[in-house]
Design an enzyme around this catalytic site. Structure first.
Site, PDB file in Angstrom:
ATOM      1  N   PRO A   1      -0.075   8.828  -1.554  1.00 32.29           N
ATOM      2  CA  PRO A   1       1.226   8.664  -0.894  1.00 32.29           C
ATOM      3  C   PRO A   1       2.227   9.681  -1.436  1.00 32.29           C
ATOM      4  O   PRO A   1       2.690   9.585  -2.559  1.00 32.29           O
ATOM      5  CB  PRO A   1       1.626   7.231  -1.265  1.00 32.29           C
ATOM      6  CG  PRO A   1       0.883   6.932  -2.526  1.00 32.29           C
ATOM      7  CD  PRO A   1      -0.389   7.711  -2.471  1.00 32.29           C
TER       8      PRO A   1
ATOM      9  N   ASP B   1       2.652  12.117  -6.370  1.00 31.16           N
ATOM     10  CA  ASP B   1       1.862  10.962  -5.963  1.00 31.16           C
ATOM     11  C   ASP B   1       2.618   9.703  -6.387  1.00 31.16           C
ATOM     12  O   ASP B   1       2.732   9.427  -7.583  1.00 31.16           O
ATOM     13  CB  ASP B   1       0.479  11.031  -6.629  1.00 31.16           C
ATOM     14  CG  ASP B   1      -0.459   9.934  -6.154  1.00 31.16           C
ATOM     15  OD1 ASP B   1       0.021   8.912  -5.624  1.00 31.16           O
ATOM     16  OD2 ASP B   1      -1.684  10.083  -6.337  1.00 31.16           O
ATOM     17  N   HIS B   2       3.105   8.945  -5.406  1.00 29.63           N
ATOM     18  CA  HIS B   2       3.957   7.799  -5.725  1.00 29.63           C
ATOM     19  C   HIS B   2       3.181   6.643  -6.359  1.00 29.63           C
ATOM     20  O   HIS B   2       3.789   5.671  -6.828  1.00 29.63           O
ATOM     21  CB  HIS B   2       4.673   7.308  -4.461  1.00 29.63           C
ATOM     22  CG  HIS B   2       6.114   6.974  -4.689  1.00 29.63           C
ATOM     23  ND1 HIS B   2       6.553   6.357  -5.835  1.00 29.63           N
ATOM     24  CD2 HIS B   2       7.220   7.175  -3.924  1.00 29.63           C
ATOM     25  CE1 HIS B   2       7.866   6.179  -5.765  1.00 29.63           C
ATOM     26  NE2 HIS B   2       8.300   6.679  -4.618  1.00 29.63           N
ATOM     27  N   ARG B   3       1.854   6.705  -6.371  1.00 26.49           N
ATOM     28  CA  ARG B   3       1.085   5.704  -7.113  1.00 26.49           C
ATOM     29  C   ARG B   3       1.241   5.909  -8.614  1.00 26.49           C
ATOM     30  O   ARG B   3       1.166   4.955  -9.401  1.00 26.49           O
ATOM     31  CB  ARG B   3      -0.402   5.792  -6.764  1.00 26.49           C
ATOM     32  CG  ARG B   3      -0.752   5.517  -5.316  1.00 26.49           C
ATOM     33  CD  ARG B   3      -2.212   5.790  -5.051  1.00 26.49           C
ATOM     34  NE  ARG B   3      -2.561   7.190  -5.331  1.00 26.49           N
ATOM     35  CZ  ARG B   3      -3.804   7.692  -5.217  1.00 26.49           C
ATOM     36  NH1 ARG B   3      -4.789   6.895  -4.851  1.00 26.49           N
ATOM     37  NH2 ARG B   3      -4.041   8.954  -5.474  1.00 26.49           N
TER      38      ARG B   3
END
Length: 455
Positions: A249, A425-427
């Site tokens: 994401p 990467d928003h994770r």
């Protein structure tokens, strides 16, 4: 004695390579380790050394052919010393187990006693599977109706062949590989097959269209279109970008910075003997700023390991530098960039760019990256939303440096201004961490003296 050399596994987990050109011909005498061909993988051009000393007896594939790993590509006539073991089994001996012989660029395939693996030329579709000889043909005659074959239980579908990255992508996207038809060589499932299976809407629309719409359109007049086979680096780049976009994401933040002090520092450094012959640009200082910023924001230097259910945080920086080459986009990386001085980074970036343009980047430099920089400013672009290099948590894009009015010392002055873009990467990275990292990089470019305090 005739020795056959098969295309080896080049250590990248790839299933095929293209022979760009041969450096030898039939009848040529070659020495051990002499470069005999240039082979293009999906990532780089590799010089293929000869595993034997002898005479070239046969070139099995011409230049321009896409060859599967394990396929024979060249045979050598090799002299055998008197009394040497030729490897042939003695009469009455049992079967000899297959053995993989080491080569200079990896390991060859296990020898196949059933014949050569299938090969294909560029643009040639894989051959259809023949009807097994054990399946009898049913023939109807006028005198008697053909007997209906006895019903047989439906066979259990086995998972088709695929590489570990493709299997991981299938798990991430919730795709059952047993339901996927492979389009790769020999029916192997490739990334595009998984992405297509995960997005069936487009396929449904196509299959539900009227028959009239499905009729092929007449070909355009000659010269109106050009078609180029998708292969090599372009195919790998497309698959990597699709995988990255579908699995990570993305979030992007922007920051516009007055980099006038950076431009003035670079001008002074170019006059120093220590930097003679090196290309100094804002990219050099940005590389140093990234390495410094990761100390406070290490989440940008990590990886999401879905199979192990772990987050891997790196205590080193393998800094990728996106490079546009005649063969396509490459992202070679500088190993242990955090340990290099500004001079060392300048030398590494200069060498990396030259090697990439020459098409000589070794495969090892294209793997293992932890974070990347893309300098879109060299194309006159102010900003963008870069796509993450697969497996990395962040990528920084540098925009063009422009002279424009800017607030400085309580007044308006003409300054050198640059826009920075950071995708992450928003994770792995929260918005606060991403914004904090970008602000730290921008602070170093706005005042390079801060690097002394952070070093």
């Amino acid at each position: 004695m005739l020795r056959e050399f098969r295309l080896p596994d080049l250590g990248e987990g790839l299933t095929e390579s293209e022979i760009l050109n041969w450096h030898v011909g039939v009848g040529d005498i070659v020495e051990l380790n002499q470069v005999i061909a240039d082979v293009e993988t999906a990532k780089a051009v590799v010089e293929l050394p000869s595993p034997y000393a002898g005479i070239v007896a046969q070139l099995h594939e011409p230049a321009g052919t896409v060859v599967e790993v394990g396929s024979p590509i060249v045979s050598f006539e090799v002299a055998v010393p008197a009394g040497a073991d030729t490897g042939a089994p003695e009469a009455g001996a049992g079967p000899v187990s297959a053995k993989r012989e080491p080569t200079l660029v990896g390991y060859g395939a296990v020898p196949d006693s059933g014949g050569r693996p299938a090969r294909r030329r560029r643009g040639q579709a894989p051959a259809a599977d023949p009807v097994p000889a054990s399946v009898p043909a049913v023939v109807a005659t006028d005198s008697a109706p053909a007997a209906a074959p006895a019903p047989t239980p439906a066979p259990v579908r086995e998972r088709p062949r695929s590489t570990p990255p493709v299997r991981k992508l299938a798990r991430d996207m919730g795709v059952d590989l047993t339901q996927v038809q492979g389009s790769g060589p020999g029916g192997i499932v490739v990334r595009t097959d998984v992405v297509r299976a995960a997005s069936p809407a487009a396929e449904t629309m196509q299959t539900s269209a009227p028959d009239a719409a499905a009729a092929p359109a007449p070909p355009p007049p000659a010269g109106r279109e050009e078609r180029t086979a998708i292969s090599g680096m372009r195919k790998h780049t497309a698959a990597a970008m699709v995988a990255s976009a579908f699995t990570a994401p993305h979030a992007t933040v922007f920051l516009t910075v007055d980099v006038t002090p950076t431009m003035e520092l670079l001008k002074r450094l170019r006059q120093q003997p220590a930097f003679e012959g090196l290309k100094l640009s804002p990219l050099t200082l940005a590389a140093k700023a990234v390495c410094l910023g990761l100390r406070r924001f290490p989440s940008l230097n990590s990886r999401w390991d879905e199979s192990a259910r772990e987050i891997i945080r790196f205590n080193y920086v393998n800094l990728g530098i996106a490079a546009a080459t005649p063969r396509g986009l490459m992202v070679p990386n500088i190993k242990d960039a955090q340990a290099l001085s500004l001079n060392g980074l300048a030398a590494a970036v200069t060498a990396l760019a030259q090697t990439a343009r020459d098409g000589k980047t070794p495969p090892a430099d294209l793997t293992g990256g932890t974070i990347s920089i893309s300098n879109v400013g060299v194309f006159g672009v102010d900003a963008g939303t870069p796509i993450l290099n697969p497996g990395e948590a962040g990528i920084l894009a540098l925009g063009a440096v422009r002279r424009q009015p800017w607030e400085y010392d309580g007044a308006i002055a003409l300054r050198s201004v640059m826009t920075l873009s950071l995708s992450f990467d928003h994770r792995l990275v929260d918005g606060e961490q991403g914004a904090g990292f970008l602000s730290e990089v921008g602070a170093v470019l706005a005042d390079p003296a801060l690097a002394l305090a952070m070093a």
